[in-house]
Design a protein around this motif. Structure first.
Motif, PDB file in Angstrom:
ATOM      1  N   LYS A   1       0.836  -1.199   0.000  1.00 18.24           N
ATOM      2  CA  LYS A   1       0.000   0.000   0.000  1.00 18.24           C
ATOM      3  C   LYS A   1       0.879   1.260   0.000  1.00 18.24           C
ATOM      4  CE  LYS A   1      -3.992   1.734   2.518  1.00 18.24           C
ATOM      5  NZ  LYS A   1      -4.716   1.661   3.779  1.00 18.24           N
ATOM      6  N   LEU A   2       1.943   1.188   0.773  1.00 17.11           N
ATOM      7  CA  LEU A   2       2.831   2.350   0.877  1.00 17.11           C
ATOM      8  C   LEU A   2       3.606   2.588  -0.415  1.00 17.11           C
ATOM      9  CD1 LEU A   2       4.423   1.897   4.411  1.00 17.11           C
ATOM     10  CD2 LEU A   2       3.033   3.802   3.666  1.00 17.11           C
ATOM     11  N   VAL A   3       4.126   1.514  -0.966  1.00 13.51           N
ATOM     12  CA  VAL A   3       5.047   1.651  -2.094  1.00 13.51           C
ATOM     13  C   VAL A   3       4.314   1.771  -3.425  1.00 13.51           C
ATOM     14  CG1 VAL A   3       6.910   0.511  -3.367  1.00 13.51           C
ATOM     15  CG2 VAL A   3       6.860   0.418  -0.888  1.00 13.51           C
ATOM     16  N   ASP A   4       3.315   0.936  -3.607  1.00 10.58           N
ATOM     17  CA  ASP A   4       2.668   0.893  -4.919  1.00 10.58           C
ATOM     18  C   ASP A   4       1.301   1.579  -4.959  1.00 10.58           C
ATOM     19  OD1 ASP A   4       4.791  -0.646  -5.829  1.00 10.58           O
ATOM     20  OD2 ASP A   4       3.879  -2.442  -4.985  1.00 10.58           O
ATOM     21  N   GLY A   5       0.610   1.544  -3.840  1.00  8.09           N
ATOM     22  CA  GLY A   5      -0.786   1.956  -3.891  1.00  8.09           C
ATOM     23  C   GLY A   5      -1.050   3.430  -3.736  1.00  8.09           C
ATOM     24  N   GLU A   6      -0.196   4.129  -3.033  1.00 13.92           N
ATOM     25  CA  GLU A   6      -0.542   5.503  -2.703  1.00 13.92           C
ATOM     26  C   GLU A   6       0.553   6.468  -3.126  1.00 13.92           C
ATOM     27  OE1 GLU A   6      -1.411   5.574   1.426  1.00 13.92           O
ATOM     28  OE2 GLU A   6      -3.223   4.392   1.200  1.00 13.92           O
ATOM     29  N   ARG A   7       1.018   6.302  -4.320  1.00 14.43           N
ATOM     30  CA  ARG A   7       2.067   7.192  -4.809  1.00 14.43           C
ATOM     31  C   ARG A   7       1.517   8.608  -4.938  1.00 14.43           C
ATOM     32  NH1 ARG A   7       6.872   5.524  -5.688  1.00 14.43           N
ATOM     33  NH2 ARG A   7       7.275   3.340  -6.181  1.00 14.43           N
ATOM     34  N   GLY A   8       2.348   9.565  -4.626  1.00 11.09           N
ATOM     35  CA  GLY A   8       1.901  10.949  -4.737  1.00 11.09           C
ATOM     36  C   GLY A   8       1.394  11.498  -3.422  1.00 11.09           C
ATOM     37  N   LYS A   9       0.956  10.624  -2.550  1.00  6.65           N
ATOM     38  CA  LYS A   9       0.483  11.094  -1.246  1.00  6.65           C
ATOM     39  C   LYS A   9       1.643  11.107  -0.261  1.00  6.65           C
ATOM     40  CE  LYS A   9      -4.245   9.407  -1.471  1.00  6.65           C
ATOM     41  NZ  LYS A   9      -5.215   8.478  -0.856  1.00  6.65           N
ATOM     42  N   ARG A  10       1.551  11.997   0.694  1.00  8.55           N
ATOM     43  CA  ARG A  10       2.576  11.990   1.730  1.00  8.55           C
ATOM     44  C   ARG A  10       2.369  10.731   2.571  1.00  8.55           C
ATOM     45  NH1 ARG A  10       6.399  15.158   4.065  1.00  8.55           N
ATOM     46  NH2 ARG A  10       6.687  14.963   6.299  1.00  8.55           N
ATOM     47  N   PRO A  11       3.402   9.940   2.736  1.00  9.50           N
ATOM     48  CA  PRO A  11       3.233   8.679   3.469  1.00  9.50           C
ATOM     49  C   PRO A  11       2.962   8.927   4.948  1.00  9.50           C
ATOM     50  CG  PRO A  11       5.520   9.032   2.878  1.00  9.50           C
ATOM     51  CD  PRO A  11       4.763  10.121   2.235  1.00  9.50           C
ATOM     52  N   PRO A  12       2.427   7.914   5.629  1.00  8.46           N
ATOM     53  CA  PRO A  12       2.196   8.062   7.068  1.00  8.46           C
ATOM     54  C   PRO A  12       3.510   8.303   7.815  1.00  8.46           C
ATOM     55  CG  PRO A  12       1.307   5.987   6.248  1.00  8.46           C
ATOM     56  CD  PRO A  12       2.032   6.609   5.125  1.00  8.46           C
ATOM     57  N   ARG A  13       3.371   8.790   9.022  1.00  7.82           N
ATOM     58  CA  ARG A  13       4.572   9.180   9.758  1.00  7.82           C
ATOM     59  C   ARG A  13       5.435   7.985  10.156  1.00  7.82           C
ATOM     60  NH1 ARG A  13       0.833  13.062  11.600  1.00  7.82           N
ATOM     61  NH2 ARG A  13       0.102  11.685  13.224  1.00  7.82           N
ATOM     62  N   ASP A  14       4.834   6.814  10.218  1.00  6.83           N
ATOM     63  CA  ASP A  14       5.604   5.634  10.604  1.00  6.83           C
ATOM     64  C   ASP A  14       6.031   4.798   9.398  1.00  6.83           C
ATOM     65  OD1 ASP A  14       5.378   6.231  13.238  1.00  6.83           O
ATOM     66  OD2 ASP A  14       3.536   5.091  13.516  1.00  6.83           O
TER      67      ASP A  14
ATOM     68  N   ASP B   1      10.653  17.730  10.366  1.00  8.60           N
ATOM     69  CA  ASP B   1      10.211  16.345  10.513  1.00  8.60           C
ATOM     70  C   ASP B   1      10.119  15.935  11.976  1.00  8.60           C
ATOM     71  OD1 ASP B   1       9.741  15.635   7.882  1.00  8.60           O
ATOM     72  OD2 ASP B   1      11.870  15.451   7.503  1.00  8.60           O
ATOM     73  N   GLU B   2      10.996  16.495  12.767  1.00 11.17           N
ATOM     74  CA  GLU B   2      10.934  16.223  14.206  1.00 11.17           C
ATOM     75  C   GLU B   2       9.631  16.796  14.769  1.00 11.17           C
ATOM     76  OE1 GLU B   2      11.936  15.110  18.035  1.00 11.17           O
ATOM     77  OE2 GLU B   2      12.799  14.476  16.140  1.00 11.17           O
ATOM     78  N   ALA B   3       9.268  17.973  14.262  1.00 15.30           N
ATOM     79  CA  ALA B   3       8.060  18.635  14.767  1.00 15.30           C
ATOM     80  C   ALA B   3       6.802  17.847  14.416  1.00 15.30           C
ATOM     81  CB  ALA B   3       7.974  20.039  14.211  1.00 15.30           C
ATOM     82  N   ILE B   4       6.738  17.337  13.207  1.00 10.00           N
ATOM     83  CA  ILE B   4       5.521  16.624  12.812  1.00 10.00           C
ATOM     84  C   ILE B   4       5.647  15.120  13.040  1.00 10.00           C
ATOM     85  CG2 ILE B   4       4.900  18.368  11.103  1.00 10.00           C
ATOM     86  CD1 ILE B   4       5.777  16.295   8.973  1.00 10.00           C
ATOM     87  N   LYS B   5       6.759  14.715  13.624  1.00  9.61           N
ATOM     88  CA  LYS B   5       6.970  13.316  13.976  1.00  9.61           C
ATOM     89  C   LYS B   5       6.916  12.384  12.765  1.00  9.61           C
ATOM     90  CE  LYS B   5       7.610  14.235  18.225  1.00  9.61           C
ATOM     91  NZ  LYS B   5       9.012  14.370  18.621  1.00  9.61           N
ATOM     92  N   PHE B   6       7.474  12.855  11.679  1.00  9.55           N
ATOM     93  CA  PHE B   6       7.632  11.995  10.510  1.00  9.55           C
ATOM     94  C   PHE B   6       8.941  11.235  10.705  1.00  9.55           C
ATOM     95  CE2 PHE B   6       8.946  10.929   6.235  1.00  9.55           C
ATOM     96  CZ  PHE B   6       7.776  10.457   5.697  1.00  9.55           C
ATOM     97  N   TRP B   7       8.853   9.912  10.823  1.00  3.75           N
ATOM     98  CA  TRP B   7      10.030   9.145  11.223  1.00  3.75           C
ATOM     99  C   TRP B   7      11.156   9.285  10.220  1.00  3.75           C
ATOM    100  CZ3 TRP B   7      13.162   5.151   9.587  1.00  3.75           C
ATOM    101  CH2 TRP B   7      13.968   4.578  10.563  1.00  3.75           C
ATOM    102  N   GLN B   8      12.294   9.714  10.714  1.00  2.00           N
ATOM    103  CA  GLN B   8      13.457   9.880   9.851  1.00  2.00           C
ATOM    104  C   GLN B   8      14.638   9.033  10.294  1.00  2.00           C
ATOM    105  OE1 GLN B   8      14.113  12.059   7.006  1.00  2.00           O
ATOM    106  NE2 GLN B   8      11.910  11.780   6.930  1.00  2.00           N
ATOM    107  N   GLY B   9      14.587   8.525  11.490  1.00  3.73           N
ATOM    108  CA  GLY B   9      15.663   7.641  11.945  1.00  3.73           C
ATOM    109  C   GLY B   9      16.869   8.386  12.467  1.00  3.73           C
ATOM    110  N   GLU B  10      17.581   7.703  13.336  1.00  5.63           N
ATOM    111  CA  GLU B  10      18.841   8.245  13.830  1.00  5.63           C
ATOM    112  C   GLU B  10      19.899   8.081  12.743  1.00  5.63           C
ATOM    113  OE1 GLU B  10      19.144   9.548  16.981  1.00  5.63           O
ATOM    114  OE2 GLU B  10      17.017   9.189  17.238  1.00  5.63           O
TER     115      GLU B  10
END
Lengths: 240, 534
Positions: B63-76, B125-134
């Protein structure tokens, strides 16, 4: 009329701003209002395309946004290189059109360059050259080109001698020139003026794209051109 | 009535304003404060079945990779994708793993961008909690992506991946060092404007990336560069070996003095269970000509990533967090060796340890952002105590905007350590098995406990090893040293390419229960001053 190129003796004259026009009789074509209009539209188009990249002024350096291998950038680079290469005498000095193989795209940057991107440069340049030169150039069959590229896999621009290009190629492959591309990046620090006697420094990465045409028999470098693009500084773009 | 009216005129607008402020901020931030975004999601560590993880995550990933291209992905999205990619790699599905790792790399913003863009994007990204990883998670993403590319034979892009892993690793300490100063041939120069000027101090314990980059160059036919890269690799290995020798206490850090003028930041942090640098000796002893004969690479990914845990006083949402825990030898493999067709082929070099990445470097850029948020939170709270109503309102807005809750989401299947074995194996079908060595066998076979190679097993071979393991397991079915450690595969080896074998350690339920409740946390090491400023 824009950028009209007058050929040297014996060479066909090309209208460089309209690459798609046939070679023959171009110089005799009258300058019509329609062509002027076309040129204006083309100029507008080019300006718009460049404008899409939303350049940022950093002193005298124009920074691009987006990936260095973005579609816009590929088109821009492919077009500019084809425009320059199309003027080279190599296409007009003999009776037989030269056979060219695009054998190497070498990526020395820290950006991924997968097959589709690599292929996009090749396709763009090949298309533009073919459109401009028509029967003045022959591109070798793509299957043969892949075979050739595989044979030259161990040959690397700037690391292996150019003469070694000619050593290990199968005799049944008929190719007159190799076309190669090398991408490398260089970090730089530029000064951005903030006012009188004030400036701040900005780290940028300069992407250098070098294209070469090499004689397959003599290993002679017959044409070379490069182009630089400056992007915002990214440590991923250069090696440790 | 009068008093009541007065109270209404004084209190009600304030309450109303607070309400308006809270609602408007919540609308503006559109769910930035959602608590579920801050919870560790999808922690599938402890699994014994990577295929089950793949099946479980596949629909969400599709769903993330193929289904919803163009949309901003969920934060996780990053966590979901990376766990799936890691499980795919553990199952030997390199193509799928490569595809997803690349998606993740594209998903994370480029932290290596310049001060303005890199930090701005990080803070956003930290503010909106969009996971970016250490930073170490990003480095590992690139490294594992590179291993997939190596296996697929795309050596040019594999080289890019390992270079990026090294560059990202540089950043993770550069986030601190870059702010503090720069080391050049002239010595340390403090930065006064938070400007990195290049040449910043880097933590050089990402040895695996250096080794693999050399192999990428080698198989891409770029011998000159491969030679240079190998020299660099050996220099890094020597630094690590020197550092390991200097460590007197298991949790002590080591200063870095082997290069003149180097800023004395604890650039190497040796894990408590990394006993001796003998496994690095393989790298130091292998000269380039010998390396050129390599046609097989075995990678053993062991352990579990440093865990992010909340620490400090739990007052409201205000928490600090450190990210460090370590599995003991009974819980994870720390030393491994390789058996080929039942014969001992040598130890695997312990080339990378995230324990050191997390504990030895000081706070990362994200940690600093978190600290800054706590400071902002304090300012907001102080303003709310102010007598002037307008100031109170501003304080309220600051607190509403500032999401200072610690982000402890992390990539569940990220291994802690990478062990490498490389060498020449004759063409044909062979059976490869990774076996734990040294301290891992403390209770199962005291005779082989020690610092180095499990010499008796050279003679008794894999079958005897396995029999012994099974016997132990039968005696103590819940023993942590289970047969899960023994990983093997049968594969065809070719002379003409780099044959890549990837083994991921499998954890069992017992390990999960034994360790999840008792995380060991270590405070980040104290900051060190450069020489001359002490």
């Amino acid at each position: 009329m824009g950028e009209r190129l007058h050929g040297q003796d014996g060479y066909a004259t090309l209208d460089a701003s309209v690459l798609g026009n046939p070679v023959k009789d171009v110089s005799r074509r009258p300058v019509s209002r329609l062509s002027l209009l076309g040129l204006a539209i083309l100029t507008l188009g080019v300006t718009t395309t460049v404008g899409c990249k939303a350049p940022v002024e950093a002193g005298e350096v124009e920074l691009m946004r987006g990936g260095i291998f973005s579609e816009t950038e590929i088109d821009r680079v492919g077009d500019l290189m084809a425009r320059d290469l199309v003027r080279d005498p190599v296409f007009f000095k003999g009776q037989e059109p030269p056979k060219i193989g695009f054998v190497k795209v070498q990526n020395d940057t820290n950006q991924y360059m997968f097959g589709d991107v690599r292929e996009a440069y090749v396709v763009r340049m090949r298309t533009q050259l073919k459109r401009a030169l028509r029967d003045r150039v022959i591109f070798i069959n793509q299957d043969v080109e892949r075979r050739l590229a595989a044979q030259l896999a161990a040959w690397h621009i700037g690391e292996t001698r150019v003469s070694e290009l000619c050593d290990d190629i199968d005799e049944d492959i008929e190719v007159d020139y190799f076309l190669t591309a090398q991408f490398s990046s260089l970090p730089k620090v530029v000064h951005v003026a903030e006012g009188k006697d004030k400036y701040h420094t900005l780290n940028i990465v300069e992407l250098l794209m070098t294209f070469s045409l090499i004689n397959s028999e003599t290993a002679e470098l017959v044409w070379q051109n490069d182009l630089t693009t400056a992007a915002a500084f990214s440590r991923r773009d250069f090696r440790d | 009535m009068h008093n009541h009216g007065e109270r209404q005129s004084v209190i009600c607008p304030q309450v109303r304003l607070r309400w308006i402020a809270a609602v408007s901020m919540s609308v503006l931030l559109s769910g930035c404060a959602a608590n579920n975004a801050l919870q560790p999601t999808g922690d599938c560590w402890g699994t014994s079945d990577y295929r089950a993880v793949c099946s479980d995550r596949k629909p969400a990933v599709a769903k993330l990779v193929d289904g919803e291209r163009g949309k901003r992905p969920p934060r996780d999205a990053g966590v979901t994708l990376l766990d799936y990619a890691a499980a795919s790699l553990a199952c030997g599905n390199y193509d799928e793993a490569q595809r997803i790792y690349y998606e993740c790399i594209m998903l994370t913003n480029d932290l290596t961008l310049g001060i303005s863009e890199g930090k701005a994007s990080l803070m956003f990204d930290e503010a909106i909690k969009f996971w970016q990883g250490e930073a170490y998670e990003r480095s590992m993403m690139e490294l594992l992506h590179g291993i997939c590319l190596l296996e697929m034979g795309d050596y040019a892009n594999a080289r890019v991946a390992f270079d990026r892993a090294i560059a990202t690793d540089v950043l993770s300490v550069g986030a601190v060092a870059g702010l503090e100063g720069t080391v050049s041939k002239k010595g340390f120069a403090p930065n006064d404007r938070y400007t990195t000027k290049g040449g910043s101090v880097c933590q050089r314990d990402f040895l695996a990336a250096y080794v693999l980059r050399t192999l990428s160059y080698l198989f891409d036919g770029r011998e000159k560069r491969a030679r240079g890269s190998w020299e660099q690799t050996q220099a890094v290995a020597q630094e690590l070996a020197d550092a390991a020798r200097r460590v007197s206490r298991p949790t002590a850090s080591t200063t870095w003095t082997s290069l003149d003028g180097r800023y004395q930041y604890p650039t190497v942090y040796v894990s408590p269970y990394r006993s001796l640098p003998h496994d690095l000796q393989v790298i130091l002893d292998t000269d380039f000509e010998e390396l050129k004969r390599t046609n097989t690479l075995a990678v053993y990914a062991s352990g579990s990533r440093p865990r992010k845990v909340r620490t400090g006083a739990m007052r409201g949402q205000r928490v600090k967090f450190v990210h460090d825990t370590y599995l003991a030898p009974g819980e994870s493999v720390h030393h491994a060796g390789l058996l080929i067709d039942g014969k001992y082929a040598g130890p695997m070099s312990h080339c990378l340890d995230l324990y050191g990445q997390a504990a030895g470097r000081g706070p990362s850029a994200k940690d600093r952002a978190q600290e800054r948020k706590e400071a902002i939170e304090n300012v907001g709270e102080a303003l709310q105590q102010h007598g002037v109503f307008g100031v109170q309102y501003i304080g309220m807005l600051i607190q509403a905007i500032n999401q200072e809750k610690a982000d402890i989401r992390q990539w569940g299947l990220l291994p802690n350590a990478i062990h490498l074995w490389f060498g020449h194996v004759p063409a044909g079908r062979h059976r490869f098995a990774c076996v734990p060595l040294g301290q891992n066998l403390r209770s199962t076979e005291p005779a082989v406990y020690g610092d180095g190679v499990a010499a008796p097993f050279v003679q008794i071979g894999e079958q005897a090893w396995l029999t012994m393991y099974r016997t132990q397991l039968n005696r103590q079915p819940h023993h942590p040293y289970a047969a899960r450690h023994l990983r093997h595969t049968v594969t065809s080896v070719s002379e003409r390419k780099l044959n890549v074998l990837f083994f991921a350690e499998v954890f069992d339920e017992h390990t999960r229960l034994a360790t999840m409740g008792t995380p060991h946390t270590y405070n980040l090491l104290p900051r060190r001053l450069p020489e001359g400023q002490k």
